[in-house]
Motif scaffolding. Structure first.
Motif, PDB file in Angstrom:
ATOM      1  N   ALA A  58      -4.396  -1.632   5.103  1.00  0.00           N
ATOM      2  CA  ALA A  58      -4.424  -2.660   4.273  1.00  0.00           C
ATOM      3  C   ALA A  58      -3.158  -3.149   3.578  1.00  0.00           C
ATOM      4  N   LYS A  59      -3.190  -4.223   3.152  1.00  0.00           N
ATOM      5  CA  LYS A  59      -1.717  -4.667   2.439  1.00  0.00           C
ATOM      6  C   LYS A  59      -1.511  -3.724   1.156  1.00  0.00           C
ATOM      7  N   THR A  60      -0.246  -3.504   0.995  1.00  0.00           N
ATOM      8  CA  THR A  60       0.193  -2.576   0.035  1.00  0.00           C
ATOM      9  C   THR A  60       0.032  -3.097  -1.474  1.00  0.00           C
ATOM     10  N   THR A 119       2.062  -2.237   5.177  1.00  0.00           N
ATOM     11  CA  THR A 119       0.694  -1.884   5.189  1.00  0.00           C
ATOM     12  C   THR A 119       0.520  -0.568   4.802  1.00  0.00           C
ATOM     13  N   CYS A 120      -0.520  -0.273   4.252  1.00  0.00           N
ATOM     14  CA  CYS A 120      -0.959   1.209   3.725  1.00  0.00           C
ATOM     15  C   CYS A 120      -0.917   2.068   4.962  1.00  0.00           C
ATOM     16  N   PRO A 121      -0.409   3.239   4.930  1.00  0.00           N
ATOM     17  CA  PRO A 121      -0.328   4.304   6.083  1.00  0.00           C
ATOM     18  C   PRO A 121      -1.617   4.903   6.317  1.00  0.00           C
ATOM     19  N   ILE A 122      -2.575   4.770   5.287  1.00  0.00           N
ATOM     20  CA  ILE A 122      -3.830   5.484   5.571  1.00  0.00           C
ATOM     21  C   ILE A 122      -4.809   4.423   6.030  1.00  0.00           C
ATOM     22  N   ASP A 148      -4.458   9.352  -3.144  1.00  0.00           N
ATOM     23  CA  ASP A 148      -5.143  10.528  -3.198  1.00  0.00           C
ATOM     24  C   ASP A 148      -5.433  11.422  -2.053  1.00  0.00           C
ATOM     25  N   ILE A 149      -5.756  10.269  -0.853  1.00  0.00           N
ATOM     26  CA  ILE A 149      -6.130  11.019   0.386  1.00  0.00           C
ATOM     27  C   ILE A 149      -4.795  11.320   0.976  1.00  0.00           C
ATOM     28  N   ASP A 150      -3.749  10.945   0.794  1.00  0.00           N
ATOM     29  CA  ASP A 150      -2.215  11.374   1.370  1.00  0.00           C
ATOM     30  C   ASP A 150      -1.892  12.583   0.676  1.00  0.00           C
TER      31      ASP A 150
END
Length: 64
Positions: free
Chosen positions: A8-10, A2-5, A24-26
């Motif tokens: 959701a599914k990667t 899953t997305c670390p942010i 971009d948030i990361d």
């Protein structure tokens, strides 16, 4: 995985994130110092203070 942010599914295109937005948030966290590890090392503190003093010191050049 899953997305670390947002959890959701990667998406393989943006792995390990789900989208460009989360990637971009990361990146913004990295660039903004959000992932910085605090240091209690006195040498690090001295270097930071020296750099701040130099950056904040008034110009020493004489006007032309």
């Amino acid at each position: 995985m899953t997305c670390p942010i947002c959890s959701a599914k990667t998406n393989p295109r943006y792995r390990p994130f789900c989208s460009k937005r989360c990637a971009d948030i990361d990146l913004a966290h990295w660039l903004g110092g959000g992932y910085a590890v605090p240091s209690n090392d006195p040498d690090d503190a001295e270097e930071v203070l020296d750099a701040l003093e130099k950056a904040l010191a008034p110009e020493t050049r004489k006007p032309h």
